[in-house]
Structure formats: structure tokens, C-alpha cells
Design an enzyme around this catalytic site. Structure first.
Site, PDB file in Angstrom:
ATOM      1  N   PHE A 274      16.545  -1.118 -10.439  1.00 36.90           N
ATOM      2  CA  PHE A 274      16.189  -2.315  -9.676  1.00 36.90           C
ATOM      3  C   PHE A 274      17.391  -3.220  -9.507  1.00 36.90           C
ATOM      4  O   PHE A 274      18.187  -3.394 -10.424  1.00 36.90           O
ATOM      5  CB  PHE A 274      15.117  -3.131 -10.415  1.00 36.90           C
ATOM      6  CG  PHE A 274      13.755  -2.504 -10.465  1.00 36.90           C
ATOM      7  CD1 PHE A 274      12.867  -2.654  -9.412  1.00 36.90           C
ATOM      8  CD2 PHE A 274      13.364  -1.771 -11.582  1.00 36.90           C
ATOM      9  CE1 PHE A 274      11.602  -2.081  -9.475  1.00 36.90           C
ATOM     10  CE2 PHE A 274      12.112  -1.208 -11.649  1.00 36.90           C
ATOM     11  CZ  PHE A 274      11.224  -1.357 -10.590  1.00 36.90           C
ATOM     12  N   ASP A 275      17.494  -3.834  -8.341  1.00 38.83           N
ATOM     13  CA  ASP A 275      18.292  -5.049  -8.192  1.00 38.83           C
ATOM     14  C   ASP A 275      17.460  -6.192  -8.764  1.00 38.83           C
ATOM     15  O   ASP A 275      16.257  -6.043  -8.978  1.00 38.83           O
ATOM     16  CB  ASP A 275      18.593  -5.283  -6.711  1.00 38.83           C
ATOM     17  CG  ASP A 275      19.202  -6.640  -6.455  1.00 38.83           C
ATOM     18  OD1 ASP A 275      20.182  -6.988  -7.131  1.00 38.83           O
ATOM     19  OD2 ASP A 275      18.675  -7.373  -5.590  1.00 38.83           O
TER      20      ASP A 275
END
Length: 619
Positions: free
Chosen positions: A324-325
Site C-alpha cells: 500500500f501507499d
């Protein structure tokens, strides 16, 4: 425009159009040839020549197109199922079984059209990576200001960056200070203040007043241009994915040739080769897989998820690692008030501060105003306003002098010289002074999205074995988010190239899905086995680099997408197994002389219909 430039401009368009309409044209030719040939033979026996001509012409057209595909596949070292289709149509023409050849041509061309349709449908509506890139810049010279193309910039140029402009090149601030939104590059949602002499990056947006800068390089050497190049490199380095059907091709081809050869040798009847090849034509494989995957793509599209190709859905079914960002992906991407610290009435402090901030365009000020409105507070009209851009604002509200801003600004307005409490690097604090005395602080942060926790739980439940965070934000901020969501790996303060390295490293645990929302995520999205673009801000670059785009800003769709992909792939495999099993039984019957080529082709049609009907369950 010269003739050569016109040709160079039109050729790509011409090839693109041909690429899109050729599969449909090929299917139309095959269907027309079969129908016309059948009607002519049924209508009048004297028209046998023209019937045969229609059947043979359609079949030969498909064989020629198929031969090109087979040659290209063999050149790459791939032996696909298309080779069996080419052999069966060629054998049918050689032994005069024209109807059987035309039937196989229709089924093959139909399968090609389905795959082309799936790809074209998925690619429609995609954003371009360059949509945010500046096209021009304002150059400062002795004679004044002039707007020049971005390509004309050279190191040493003095540039004016107006409010709302995107910084066109990397460089240094030379006059005043800059208030920049660097979220597209670093993921940090809060504005960054850059003083004279400090470095700034292209791709940042100017939130404050206009400022001057000196370009340290050309636009092609800028941070933003480098990100675009990394996207291209990451795409090119991604391993190609073969069609699911082709994985069975070599064994199925060998079995088909052995059965056909034995049938002709033992019976002494060479036409049995045609009968075996016709029923062996892998239409269940050629058709069932794309039908099931296209059905899965359609189901995902109805839920607001755009999947760029059937092969993407196939890979999604095997994902075991998710990276994930942070900003805009796991967090809202926008600052929000998390607490008010004061020994007075907190809501009155917020009301007075928001009343003054109504006159400010600063993102912090607007956040305070939105919080006050959310709480239903009545805001007053401020008077005698004075603002220092990027530092703070003061004015009178209901006869009281109110100042809101950073510590340096407020310290100069009050009798207090000591900053209250320790500095927390994971938050941003706005200080509020009333009548020249510090009254309290309004603390803001980028909060975790409400749908992040259930989305993480869904992925764990679906068997995803590793969840990681890769962000350009500060370590303390990343740690707070990662620990709150119980992620397995937290990597912070990453440049775009370092995000690509993080994705590559995660491949040791399995196939990787990267989820992000901005320009700084684009290279990592392109490098992952599957990249997913999510969010409302800066989505253009992420959408171009990604394989999947969430059209609605809802992380809950990720788990639904994985479930859809797994079910579609399972149905495709089931259809393949059933179709191949029935085809093998039919091949044995044809080899023993119980099926003529035309009967075999018609039986294959029945098998195809059954298999396609099963594949449509993916809807």
C-alpha cells in the site's frame, strides 16, 4: 505540414484502427462465408462451385491471419493452441471437407474477437500520465516576462511560478518563499514551505503567492519527467504473462497428433486425420477462458472497478502480497482536526479561529473552517484582516483580536515565548491567540480512512499472506498508520525509484499487488504484478500506470475484486477441463470412424456451447 510529417502522424492512427477492427472483420468474414456457402448449397445444387468458393475463401482468410499469429508465436518460442486450429483448417481444405473447415474458422475467429473485445473494453476511458505535466513556463528576463514552451527551458533560467501553477522544473527559490503542495511527489498531504535558496521539485503545485526560482536543469531532466521514464522502464521490465489456455497447448498438441496419426495409419483412411483434428480444435480452450475472464471483468465493472485486460484478472486470482501507499490510499490524503488543546471552551476557540480563517486560502485554514462547519458552529464575519501568506492570519471577531498560524507567527503576537508541549512530527499544529494571549492549539493530521480497517481484514480473510506499506511520508507518520492497521512491513521516506525496489523485494513472498493514488506511485504500480489506482486526487498518473482502476473511492472493492478474479479463474479452469475431456472422447470416436469431419465439427459446436454457457457463470 510536409507530406512526411503527415505520414508519420497518420501511420500510428491507421495501425491502431486496424488493430481494433481486424478481429471483428475476421469473425464477420468467417461467419459470412459459412452462411453463404451453406445457403447456396441448400438452395440449389448447381451452385456447388460458388458454395465451395465461399467456404474456402472464408477459411483461407482465417488461415492466413492465423498463420501470421503462429509465425510470430514460434519466433518468440511459444507453441500455442492456435497451431492446432491452423492444422485442422488446412487438413479440412486438403481433403475437401470444406464445411468442417469453415466451422472451425468461425469458432477460431470468434475466440479472437472475444479476446480483442475484452482488451479494447478494458482500455477505454484510461487517463494519460502526462495530464498533469506543465506545457509552458513563465521566464523572467531583463525585458520582462515571457511564456515559453516547457521544452525550451535550460539550466539557469529564472522562472516565475504563479499561484496554482505546477513547478515546471527542478530548481531553487530565489525571491521570497514558496508554499507548495508536494503530495503528488512525496505523498505528504500537508503543504511544504520552502525558503529562499531551498530546493524545490517539478510536479509540485504552488499554493501560495507567486515566487521566482532558478531552474537547475531542463524539464526533461526534472523529477516529474524522471518518474514518467521510470513508469515506462517498469512496464518494459514486467515479465509477460501467457494466456491460460496456452499452458495446456504443448501436451494437447502432442496428444492430438499422435491420435490422428495412429487413426490414419491403422485404418488406412487419411480422412480420419481431418475428423480427429476437427474435434481436437481447442475451441473450448480458445473460447471458454476469455469468456469467463471477460465475464469477470464485466462483473467488476458493474461494481465500479475497471480492469485493463483479461490477463490482469487472471493474475489477480494468484495475488498473495499487497503493498500500500499511505497518503490518499490508507489515509484520507487531506488534513483533518484531531483535537483541540486548551483550558478554555474548545468549541469557542475553534469558532473564533475558523471565523478568521474564512478569509484565508491556506489549506490549514480551510481545514479549520470545515471542522467548525461540521460541528455546526456559527461563524462571524471577521474585520481588519491581515495575513502573512504561509505563516498566519489575524483579525477581529466579535470585538476580539484573534490570530491563527504557526508558532513563529503567533509568538510575535503574544506575550508567550515558549512553545507549549513537545513537537509531534506526525501532526500539524495551528496556534490560536486571543487578545494577544495564547489561547490554545488546533492539532491536525492525515487520518486513516474509515474503510481501511475492514479492507485489511478482508484481505487477511482471503488468504493474502503479507501486507506492506511503502510511502514517501515521514517515518513517524508511516509507523503510526502501519501499527494502527497491523501491517507486516513499513517503509517510509521512499523516493519513487525506492518504491519500485520495495515492490521488487516483496516478490520473494509471492505475486505482488501495489495500491496507490499519485504520481509518485506510478512507477511502483507499473512494476507490480498488478497495480491498482485508487483515490480522487492525482489519479491520472496512477490510472495510466496501473492495471486496475477503482472508479469509486472505496477500498472495500479490493477484496471484492480478488474474489471475482478467483471465481472467474476457477470457472475458466473448470470449463477447460470439461471441454478438453469431451474433446478427447470425441477424438477417440473420430479415430475409430464413428464421426465424419462434418459430424465432428458439429459435435465440437455442441461442446463449445456447453463450455461457454458454463463460463458465463462468472457474471
Amino acid at each position: 505540414m510536409s507530406a512526411s510529417s503527415r505520414i508519420n502522424y497518420r501511420l500510428p492512427i491507421t495501425f491502431t484502427v486496424i488493430h481494433r477492427i481486424w478481429p471483428l472483420s475476421l469473425a464477420a468474414i468467417a461467419i459470412t462465408g459459412l452462411i453463404v456457402g451453406g445457403l447456396l448449397r441448400w438452395w440449389h445444387g448447381d451452385l456447388l462451385f460458388w458454395s465451395t468458393t465461399a467456404l474456402v475463401s472464408a477459411t483461407i482468410t482465417v488461415i492466413v491471419a492465423l498463420s501470421v499469429d503462429v509465425a510470430l508465436s514460434l519466433r518468440r518460442g511459444d507453441i500455442g493452441l492456435d497451431l492446432i486450429a491452423a492444422l485442422s483448417m488446412s487438413a479440412a481444405l486438403w481433403f475437401g471437407e470444406y464445411f468442417a473447415g469453415a466451422i472451425v474458422a468461425v469458432m477460431y475467429a470468434g475466440g479472437q474477437f472475444l479476446e480483442s473485445f475484452a482488451q479494447g473494453r478494458a482500455e477505454s476511458g484510461m487517463s494519460e500520465l502526462l495530464s498533469r505535466a506543465p506545457r509552458s513556463a513563465v521566464r523572467v528576463t531583463a525585458s520582462g516576462l515571457s511564456e515559453v514552451p516547457i521544452a525550451a527551458l535550460v539550466p539557469g533560467d529564472k522562472l516565475l511560478v504563479r499561484k496554482g501553477d505546477v513547478v515546471p522544473a527542478d530548481g531553487k527559490v530565489v525571491a521570497g518563499h514558496a508554499l507548495l503542495n508536494e503530495a503528488a511527489l512525496t505523498g505528504e498531504p500537508l503543504p511544504a514551505r520552502r525558503e529562499s535558496g531551498e530546493l524545490i521539485m517539478s510536479g509540485s503545485s504552488n499554493l501560495g503567492d507567486a515566487f521566482e526560482m532558478i531552474a537547475s536543469g531542463s524539464a526533461s531532466e526534472s523529477t516529474y519527467a524522471g518518474i514518467i521514464r521510470m513508469v515506462s522502464q517498469a512496464r518494459n521490465s514486467k515479465a509477460p504473462i501467457s494466456r491460460l489456455a496456452d499452458r495446456f497447448s504443448l501436451a494437447f498438441l502432442a496428444m492430438t497428433l499422435v491420435i490422428a496419426g495412429l487413426a490414419a495409419w491403422l485404418s488406412g483412411d487419411p480422412t480420419r486425420i481431418v475428423a480427429v483434428l476437427v474435434v481436437a480444435t481447442p475451441c473450448p480452450l480458445i473460447l471458454a477462458v476469455p469468456v469467463a475472464l471477460v465475464a469477470g471483468m464485466s462483473k467488476a465493472a458493474r461494481a465500479g472497478v475497471l480492469v485493463k485486460g483479461a490477463h490482469v484478472l487472471e493474475v489477480l486470482a494468484t495475488i498473495s502480497v499487497v503493498v500500500f501507499d499511505k497518503t490518499g490510499t490508507l489515509t484520507t490524503g487531506e488534513p483533518a482536526v484531531v483535537r483541540i488543546e486548551t483550558d478554555r471552551d474548545a468549541e469557542e476557540i475553534l469558532r473564533l479561529a475558523a471565523s478568521v480563517d474564512q478569509a484565508s486560502g491556506h489549506v490549514i485554514g480551510q481545514t479549520i473552517v470545515e471542522e467548525a462547519k461540521r460541528r455546526g458552529l456559527r461563524l462571524a464575519k471577521p474585520a481588519q484582516l491581515a495575513e502573512v501568506p504561509g505563516e498566519g492570519i489575524e483579525g477581529y471577531v466579535d470585538g476580539r483580536k484573534v490570530a491563527v498560524g504557526g508558532w513563529d507567527f503567533i509568538a510575535g503576537k503574544t506575550r508567550s515565548a515558549t512553545r507549549p508541549g513537545p513537537k509531534d512530527n506526525s501532526t500539524v499544529t495551528a496556534y490560536v491567540a486571543i487578545d494577544d494571549a495564547l489561547a490554545g492549539t488546533i492539532v491536525m493530521a492525515d487520518p486513516v480512512r474509515k474503510d481501511a480497517v475492514p479492507a485489511i481484514a478482508d484481505l487477511r480473510r482471503l488468504g493474502v499472506k503479507r501486507l506492506s506499506l511503502a510511502t514517501g511520508d515521514r517515518a513517524e507518520v508511516a509507523d503510526a498508520v502501519g501499527l494502527a492497521l497491523r501491517l507486516d512491513q513499513i517503509s517510509a521516506e521512499l523516493e519513487p525509484a525506492e518504491k519500485v525496489q520495495r515492490v521488487t523485494a516483496e516478490r520473494s513472498y509471492g505475486r505482488v499487488m501495489m495500491i496507490g493514488d499519485g504520481v509518485n506511485d506510478a512507477p511502483a504500480l507499473a512494476a507490480a504484478d498488478v497495480g491498482v489506482a485508487v483515490g480522487r486526487r492525482n489519479l491520472a498518473a496512477a490510472a495510466e500506470a496501473a492495471d486496475v482502476v477503482l472508479l469509486r473511492d472505496d477500498l472495500g472493492q479490493i477484496g471484492t475484486l480478488l474474489q471475482t478474479a478467483r471465481r472467474s479463474r476457477a470457472i475458466a479452469l473448470q470449463s477447460v477441463a470439461c471441454g478438453v475431456g469431451l474433446s478427447v472422447i470425441a477424438m477417440v470416436c473420430a479415430s475409430l470412424g464413428y464421426l465424419t469431419p462434418v459430424q465432428g465439427a458439429l459435435l465440437q459446436e455442441v461442446i463449445d456451447v456447453a463450455v461457454i454457457g458454463n463460463a458465463l457463470r462468472a457474471l
